[in-house]
Scaffold this motif. Structure first.
Motif, PDB file in Angstrom:
ATOM      1  N   TYR A  15       0.833  -1.188   0.000  1.00 49.83           N
ATOM      2  CA  TYR A  15       0.000   0.000   0.000  1.00 49.83           C
ATOM      3  C   TYR A  15       0.871   1.243   0.000  1.00 49.83           C
ATOM      4  O   TYR A  15       2.040   1.192   0.370  1.00 49.83           O
ATOM      5  CB  TYR A  15      -0.881   0.060   1.257  1.00 49.83           C
ATOM      6  CG  TYR A  15      -1.845  -1.073   1.397  1.00 49.83           C
ATOM      7  CD1 TYR A  15      -3.011  -1.097   0.644  1.00 49.83           C
ATOM      8  CD2 TYR A  15      -1.605  -2.119   2.279  1.00 49.83           C
ATOM      9  CE1 TYR A  15      -3.914  -2.136   0.769  1.00 49.83           C
ATOM     10  CE2 TYR A  15      -2.494  -3.162   2.415  1.00 49.83           C
ATOM     11  CZ  TYR A  15      -3.648  -3.164   1.660  1.00 49.83           C
ATOM     12  OH  TYR A  15      -4.543  -4.184   1.777  1.00 49.83           O
ATOM     13  N   ARG A  16       0.259   2.376  -0.367  1.00 52.40           N
ATOM     14  CA  ARG A  16       0.886   3.676  -0.146  1.00 52.40           C
ATOM     15  C   ARG A  16       0.565   4.100   1.276  1.00 52.40           C
ATOM     16  O   ARG A  16      -0.473   3.743   1.813  1.00 52.40           O
ATOM     17  CB  ARG A  16       0.305   4.739  -1.087  1.00 52.40           C
ATOM     18  CG  ARG A  16       0.598   4.544  -2.520  1.00 52.40           C
ATOM     19  CD  ARG A  16       0.111   5.702  -3.380  1.00 52.40           C
ATOM     20  NE  ARG A  16      -1.329   5.918  -3.332  1.00 52.40           N
ATOM     21  CZ  ARG A  16      -1.905   7.041  -2.928  1.00 52.40           C
ATOM     22  NH1 ARG A  16      -1.195   8.055  -2.514  1.00 52.40           N
ATOM     23  NH2 ARG A  16      -3.224   7.163  -2.924  1.00 52.40           N
ATOM     24  N   ASP A  17       1.446   4.851   1.887  1.00 56.33           N
ATOM     25  CA  ASP A  17       1.195   5.335   3.243  1.00 56.33           C
ATOM     26  C   ASP A  17       1.391   6.854   3.266  1.00 56.33           C
ATOM     27  O   ASP A  17       2.455   7.347   3.647  1.00 56.33           O
ATOM     28  CB  ASP A  17       2.146   4.645   4.228  1.00 56.33           C
ATOM     29  CG  ASP A  17       1.749   4.871   5.661  1.00 56.33           C
ATOM     30  OD1 ASP A  17       0.790   5.625   5.916  1.00 56.33           O
ATOM     31  OD2 ASP A  17       2.401   4.287   6.550  1.00 56.33           O
ATOM     32  N   PRO A  18       0.375   7.614   2.842  1.00 57.66           N
ATOM     33  CA  PRO A  18       0.523   9.067   2.757  1.00 57.66           C
ATOM     34  C   PRO A  18       0.786   9.749   4.098  1.00 57.66           C
ATOM     35  O   PRO A  18       1.393  10.812   4.132  1.00 57.66           O
ATOM     36  CB  PRO A  18      -0.814   9.543   2.186  1.00 57.66           C
ATOM     37  CG  PRO A  18      -1.443   8.355   1.581  1.00 57.66           C
ATOM     38  CD  PRO A  18      -0.914   7.173   2.331  1.00 57.66           C
ATOM     39  N   GLN A  19       0.339   9.172   5.212  1.00 63.33           N
ATOM     40  CA  GLN A  19       0.574   9.799   6.515  1.00 63.33           C
ATOM     41  C   GLN A  19       2.065   9.842   6.853  1.00 63.33           C
ATOM     42  O   GLN A  19       2.535  10.762   7.496  1.00 63.33           O
ATOM     43  CB  GLN A  19      -0.167   9.060   7.638  1.00 63.33           C
ATOM     44  CG  GLN A  19      -1.641   9.317   7.669  1.00 63.33           C
ATOM     45  CD  GLN A  19      -2.403   8.460   6.679  1.00 63.33           C
ATOM     46  OE1 GLN A  19      -1.908   7.428   6.237  1.00 63.33           O
ATOM     47  NE2 GLN A  19      -3.594   8.879   6.327  1.00 63.33           N
ATOM     48  N   ARG A  20       2.807   8.825   6.454  1.00 58.21           N
ATOM     49  CA  ARG A  20       4.236   8.771   6.759  1.00 58.21           C
ATOM     50  C   ARG A  20       5.091   9.196   5.578  1.00 58.21           C
ATOM     51  O   ARG A  20       6.302   9.283   5.688  1.00 58.21           O
ATOM     52  CB  ARG A  20       4.620   7.349   7.171  1.00 58.21           C
ATOM     53  CG  ARG A  20       4.014   6.941   8.491  1.00 58.21           C
ATOM     54  CD  ARG A  20       4.320   5.513   8.877  1.00 58.21           C
ATOM     55  NE  ARG A  20       5.661   5.089   8.558  1.00 58.21           N
ATOM     56  CZ  ARG A  20       5.978   3.844   8.215  1.00 58.21           C
ATOM     57  NH1 ARG A  20       5.064   2.919   8.147  1.00 58.21           N
ATOM     58  NH2 ARG A  20       7.227   3.528   7.946  1.00 58.21           N
ATOM     59  N   GLY A  21       4.470   9.448   4.419  1.00 58.40           N
ATOM     60  CA  GLY A  21       5.214   9.772   3.210  1.00 58.40           C
ATOM     61  C   GLY A  21       5.459  11.254   3.039  1.00 58.40           C
ATOM     62  O   GLY A  21       4.826  12.088   3.679  1.00 58.40           O
ATOM     63  N   LYS A  22       6.375  11.581   2.151  1.00 57.06           N
ATOM     64  CA  LYS A  22       6.671  12.980   1.840  1.00 57.06           C
ATOM     65  C   LYS A  22       5.833  13.484   0.673  1.00 57.06           C
ATOM     66  O   LYS A  22       5.285  14.568   0.714  1.00 57.06           O
ATOM     67  CB  LYS A  22       8.166  13.143   1.491  1.00 57.06           C
ATOM     68  CG  LYS A  22       9.093  12.862   2.636  1.00 57.06           C
ATOM     69  CD  LYS A  22       8.998  13.934   3.675  1.00 57.06           C
ATOM     70  CE  LYS A  22      10.025  13.666   4.767  1.00 57.06           C
ATOM     71  NZ  LYS A  22       9.869  14.519   5.897  1.00 57.06           N
ATOM     72  N   ALA A  24       3.739  11.053  -1.908  1.00 60.15           N
ATOM     73  CA  ALA A  24       2.507  10.271  -2.059  1.00 60.15           C
ATOM     74  C   ALA A  24       2.484   9.055  -1.148  1.00 60.15           C
ATOM     75  O   ALA A  24       1.506   8.341  -1.103  1.00 60.15           O
ATOM     76  CB  ALA A  24       2.349   9.820  -3.505  1.00 60.15           C
ATOM     77  N   GLY A  25       3.574   8.799  -0.445  1.00 60.16           N
ATOM     78  CA  GLY A  25       3.619   7.667   0.470  1.00 60.16           C
ATOM     79  C   GLY A  25       4.071   6.368  -0.168  1.00 60.16           C
ATOM     80  O   GLY A  25       3.981   5.314   0.456  1.00 60.16           O
ATOM     81  N   VAL A  26       4.582   6.426  -1.399  1.00 63.25           N
ATOM     82  CA  VAL A  26       5.029   5.203  -2.068  1.00 63.25           C
ATOM     83  C   VAL A  26       6.242   4.623  -1.350  1.00 63.25           C
ATOM     84  O   VAL A  26       6.294   3.415  -1.066  1.00 63.25           O
ATOM     85  CB  VAL A  26       5.328   5.473  -3.559  1.00 63.25           C
ATOM     86  CG1 VAL A  26       5.939   4.254  -4.224  1.00 63.25           C
ATOM     87  CG2 VAL A  26       4.060   5.894  -4.281  1.00 63.25           C
ATOM     88  N   CYS A  27       7.228   5.446  -1.055  1.00 61.13           N
ATOM     89  CA  CYS A  27       8.434   4.957  -0.366  1.00 61.13           C
ATOM     90  C   CYS A  27       8.098   4.433   1.032  1.00 61.13           C
ATOM     91  O   CYS A  27       8.634   3.423   1.462  1.00 61.13           O
ATOM     92  CB  CYS A  27       9.488   6.058  -0.267  1.00 61.13           C
ATOM     93  SG  CYS A  27      10.212   6.498  -1.857  1.00 61.13           S
ATOM     94  N   ALA A  28       7.184   5.115   1.725  1.00 62.06           N
ATOM     95  CA  ALA A  28       6.780   4.658   3.057  1.00 62.06           C
ATOM     96  C   ALA A  28       6.075   3.308   2.974  1.00 62.06           C
ATOM     97  O   ALA A  28       6.283   2.429   3.806  1.00 62.06           O
ATOM     98  CB  ALA A  28       5.876   5.689   3.720  1.00 62.06           C
ATOM     99  N   GLY A  29       5.239   3.137   1.965  1.00 68.05           N
ATOM    100  CA  GLY A  29       4.558   1.859   1.781  1.00 68.05           C
ATOM    101  C   GLY A  29       5.522   0.738   1.443  1.00 68.05           C
ATOM    102  O   GLY A  29       5.408  -0.378   1.957  1.00 68.05           O
ATOM    103  N   LEU A  30       6.498   1.019   0.576  1.00 66.64           N
ATOM    104  CA  LEU A  30       7.515   0.012   0.243  1.00 66.64           C
ATOM    105  C   LEU A  30       8.358  -0.341   1.465  1.00 66.64           C
ATOM    106  O   LEU A  30       8.690  -1.506   1.685  1.00 66.64           O
ATOM    107  CB  LEU A  30       8.410   0.525  -0.888  1.00 66.64           C
ATOM    108  CG  LEU A  30       7.781   0.564  -2.271  1.00 66.64           C
ATOM    109  CD1 LEU A  30       8.705   1.284  -3.254  1.00 66.64           C
ATOM    110  CD2 LEU A  30       7.479  -0.842  -2.755  1.00 66.64           C
TER     111      LEU A  30
END
Length: 131
Positions: A15-22, A24-30
């Motif tokens: 998933y994407r995690d926009p709350q923890r991302g800068k 769109a949250g792609v890196c946080a989801g990965l």
């Protein structure tokens, strides 16, 4: 096992995690999916942009569009569950005490495994399995 390790079931989906991302949250989801720190994935993404700019940019945009947002997990009371203890408002001392209790609860199980592996019966079974 008991304790906090079973309190928070992990969603193993990507998933994407926009709350923890800068962005769109792609890196946080990965990072969450692979179990690594976010900064490592961000460093890899920036390196990818430098060395293979178009491919990395296209892959990031595709992931942004194709991946769903990470579902928010709720507790039984309907309150949003924080993922890590320091985000849940506990102090480092409380988090350390919790981890210490969990490790102490695992100690008897580890001792049982050590007794099994160092026993003659284990060695005998291993030799029979080699045949």
């Amino acid at each position: 096992m008991s304790g906090a390790w079973q309190e928070e079931p992990r969603t193993r989906g990507l998933y994407r995690d926009p709350q923890r991302g800068k962005i769109a949250g792609v890196c946080a989801g990965l990072a969450d999916y692979f179990g690594v720190e976010i900064w490592i994935v961000r460093l890899l993404a920036i390196s990818g942009l430098i060395f293979a700019g178009f491919i990395t940019f296209f892959a990031y945009c595709a992931a942004w569009l194709l991946l769903d947002k990470r579902p928010q997990r709720l507790t039984d009371d309907g309150i949003l569950m924080k993922e890590r203890s320091w985000q849940a408002g506990s102090t480092p001392r409380q988090a350390l005490a919790r981890v210490s209790r969990e490790l102490e609860s695992l100690e008897p199980r580890l001792q049982t495994l050590e007794r099994l592996v160092t026993s003659r019966e284990f060695n005998l079974r291993r030799e029979f399995n080699k045949l």
